[in-house]
Write an enzyme that holds these catalytic residues in place. Structure first.
Site, PDB file in Angstrom:
ATOM      1  N   ARG A  76       1.003  -1.313   0.077  1.00 21.57           N
ATOM      2  CA  ARG A  76      -0.066  -0.280  -0.066  1.00 21.57           C
ATOM      3  C   ARG A  76       0.879   1.281   0.101  1.00 21.57           C
ATOM      4  O   ARG A  76       0.613   2.184  -0.755  1.00 21.57           O
ATOM      5  CB  ARG A  76      -1.176   0.124   1.027  1.00 21.57           C
ATOM      6  CG  ARG A  76      -2.402  -0.709   0.693  1.00 21.57           C
ATOM      7  CD  ARG A  76      -3.191  -0.893   2.086  1.00 21.57           C
ATOM      8  NE  ARG A  76      -3.433   0.457   2.263  1.00 21.57           N
ATOM      9  CZ  ARG A  76      -4.141   0.850   3.734  1.00 21.57           C
ATOM     10  NH1 ARG A  76      -4.484  -0.195   4.459  1.00 21.57           N
ATOM     11  NH2 ARG A  76      -4.679   2.101   4.334  1.00 21.57           N
ATOM     12  N   VAL A 109      -5.340   7.705   5.496  1.00 18.99           N
ATOM     13  CA  VAL A 109      -3.564   7.578   5.749  1.00 18.99           C
ATOM     14  C   VAL A 109      -2.526   7.500   4.772  1.00 18.99           C
ATOM     15  O   VAL A 109      -1.408   6.850   4.712  1.00 18.99           O
ATOM     16  CB  VAL A 109      -3.457   5.438   6.346  1.00 18.99           C
ATOM     17  CG1 VAL A 109      -4.492   5.391   7.583  1.00 18.99           C
ATOM     18  CG2 VAL A 109      -3.152   4.764   5.161  1.00 18.99           C
ATOM     19  N   HIS A 125      -7.331   8.016  11.443  1.00 19.60           N
ATOM     20  CA  HIS A 125      -6.748   6.860  11.753  1.00 19.60           C
ATOM     21  C   HIS A 125      -5.253   6.533  11.132  1.00 19.60           C
ATOM     22  O   HIS A 125      -4.853   5.748  10.569  1.00 19.60           O
ATOM     23  CB  HIS A 125      -7.420   5.738  10.268  1.00 19.60           C
ATOM     24  CG  HIS A 125      -9.138   6.066  10.621  1.00 19.60           C
ATOM     25  ND1 HIS A 125     -10.282   5.346   9.719  1.00 19.60           N
ATOM     26  CD2 HIS A 125      -9.466   6.127  11.566  1.00 19.60           C
ATOM     27  CE1 HIS A 125     -10.795   5.554  10.023  1.00 19.60           C
ATOM     28  NE2 HIS A 125     -10.761   5.448  11.368  1.00 19.60           N
ATOM     29  N   CYS A 136       5.967   0.301  23.397  1.00 13.13           N
ATOM     30  CA  CYS A 136       6.148   2.393  24.472  1.00 13.13           C
ATOM     31  C   CYS A 136       6.198   3.209  23.459  1.00 13.13           C
ATOM     32  O   CYS A 136       6.517   3.990  23.841  1.00 13.13           O
ATOM     33  CB  CYS A 136       8.068   1.688  23.723  1.00 13.13           C
ATOM     34  SG  CYS A 136       8.592   2.333  22.559  1.00 13.13           S
ATOM     35  N   THR A 195     -17.065   9.178   1.915  1.00  9.90           N
ATOM     36  CA  THR A 195     -16.606   8.398   2.673  1.00  9.90           C
ATOM     37  C   THR A 195     -17.932   7.575   3.180  1.00  9.90           C
ATOM     38  O   THR A 195     -19.376   7.905   2.928  1.00  9.90           O
ATOM     39  CB  THR A 195     -16.522   8.985   4.177  1.00  9.90           C
ATOM     40  OG1 THR A 195     -16.885   7.873   5.571  1.00  9.90           O
ATOM     41  CG2 THR A 195     -17.145  10.113   4.689  1.00  9.90           C
ATOM     42  N   GLU A 222     -21.939   7.405  -4.581  1.00  9.52           N
ATOM     43  CA  GLU A 222     -22.912   6.605  -3.384  1.00  9.52           C
ATOM     44  C   GLU A 222     -23.848   6.425  -2.627  1.00  9.52           C
ATOM     45  O   GLU A 222     -23.870   7.529  -1.515  1.00  9.52           O
ATOM     46  CB  GLU A 222     -22.573   4.897  -3.884  1.00  9.52           C
ATOM     47  CG  GLU A 222     -21.862   4.432  -4.820  1.00  9.52           C
ATOM     48  CD  GLU A 222     -22.663   4.057  -5.304  1.00  9.52           C
ATOM     49  OE1 GLU A 222     -23.781   3.464  -5.845  1.00  9.52           O
ATOM     50  OE2 GLU A 222     -21.983   3.458  -6.963  1.00  9.52           O
TER      51      GLU A 222
END
Ligand code: OAD
Length: 257
Positions: A76, A109, A125, A136, A195, A222
């Site tokens: 990706r 992202v 995100h 950590c 979205t 849509e």
């Protein structure tokens, strides 16, 4: 007509934008679709139609089989590095300069909003181009051209790192959630672009904005669960609708000056 959205609907939203003190925008994978980045839930081409998120995008997947999970995330990274921001990203970046106050929250992202010129993007995100250590909390930038084979290990804890994205089952970082909710409570217009409005808590931001009196506008190719309750629905690709909205806003400004 622009795309499939009525020009009267575009004009109505442009009026709302012209009158707004604070415009907030929530984007999702649809905004990057015209750049060639696959969405998640498209029935044929969506990532979750082709890959099982439970095997790739959970903390357990990184513990069980970090190599497979990392191979997928590196694929990706490469894919996103090879594409360019589209007209939708650019119009959203330009919109920030046309309104008194502007907040951009993205579920993406891929960093394409920043590459299109958007500043102060709230990455709901996370960011594909960071590595993080769950044990950590160390975060460090990942090389976009990272082709290394082995999963990266944290130099401090020695644990296998994960990409800097919110994995399934992980919480949204507190500061990011607070900043986004604050914008939703404060904005006059809330644009929800590309979205599916299925994934919470991001999808809940529109409910918050509505509860605080904002005009809710959906821009999507849509219908989604938000379509029924949105004040305006602009049906069509964000790469066409967002530039058309910007043009209409600029015409409006020309008339009122
Ligand atoms: P989805 O794949 O769920 O939805 C993409 C939406 O974009 C759909 O509603 C499409 O109709 C719409 N769309 C496609 N092309 C478009 C275009 N050119 N212009 C406008 N709209 C278009 O993606 P998200 O809603 O972003 O989370 O998914 C939300 C989260 O679910 C993602 O951030 C990811 C995923 O699991 C994590 O990985 C944590």
């Amino acid at each position: 007509m622009t795309g499939t959205a009525e020009s009267s609907a575009i004009e109505a939203v442009a009026h709302a934008l012209a009158a707004a003190r604070h415009v907030a925008v929530l984007t999702g994978a649809g905004v990057s679709a015209e750049s060639g980045v696959p969405t998640f839930r498209d029935a044929q081409t969506g990532l979750w139609a082709r890959y099982d998120p439970m095997k790739l995008a959970t903390p357990e997947a990184f513990l069980r089989d970090p190599q497979t999970a990392w191979d997928w995330y590196r694929w990706r990274r490469r894919l996103v590095t090879e594409v360019k921001p589209n007209a939708g990203h650019k119009a959203i970046a330009a919109l920030a300069d046309r309104v008194p106050r502007f907040t951009l929250v993205t579920q993406n992202v891929d960093g394409l909003h920043q590459r299109a010129g958007s500043a102060d993007v709230i990455e709901f995100h996370g960011n594909l181009f960071e590595d993080k250590c769950a044990s950590c909390d160390l975060r460090e930038p990942a090389e976009p051209s990272d082709h290394g084979d082995a999963p990266p290990r944290c130099e401090s804890s020695g644990e296998v790192m994960t990409p800097g994205v919110v994995l399934f089952g992980e919480e949204i970082p507190k500061r990011v959630l607070e900043q986004s909710q604050l914008a939703a409570t404060d904005c006059d217009v809330f644009l929800v672009v590309g979205t599916s409005s299925w994934v919470y808590p991001a999808a809940g931001l529109a409910d918050t904005a509505r509860g605080f009196g904002a005009t809710i506008v959906e821009i999507n190719t849509e219908a989604t669960p938000l379509s029924e309750t949105a004040d305006h629905v602009l049906r069509g690709p964000s790469g066409e609708i967002m530039p058309a909205l910007l043009d209409a806003l600029e015409r409006n400004a020309g008339v009122t000056q």
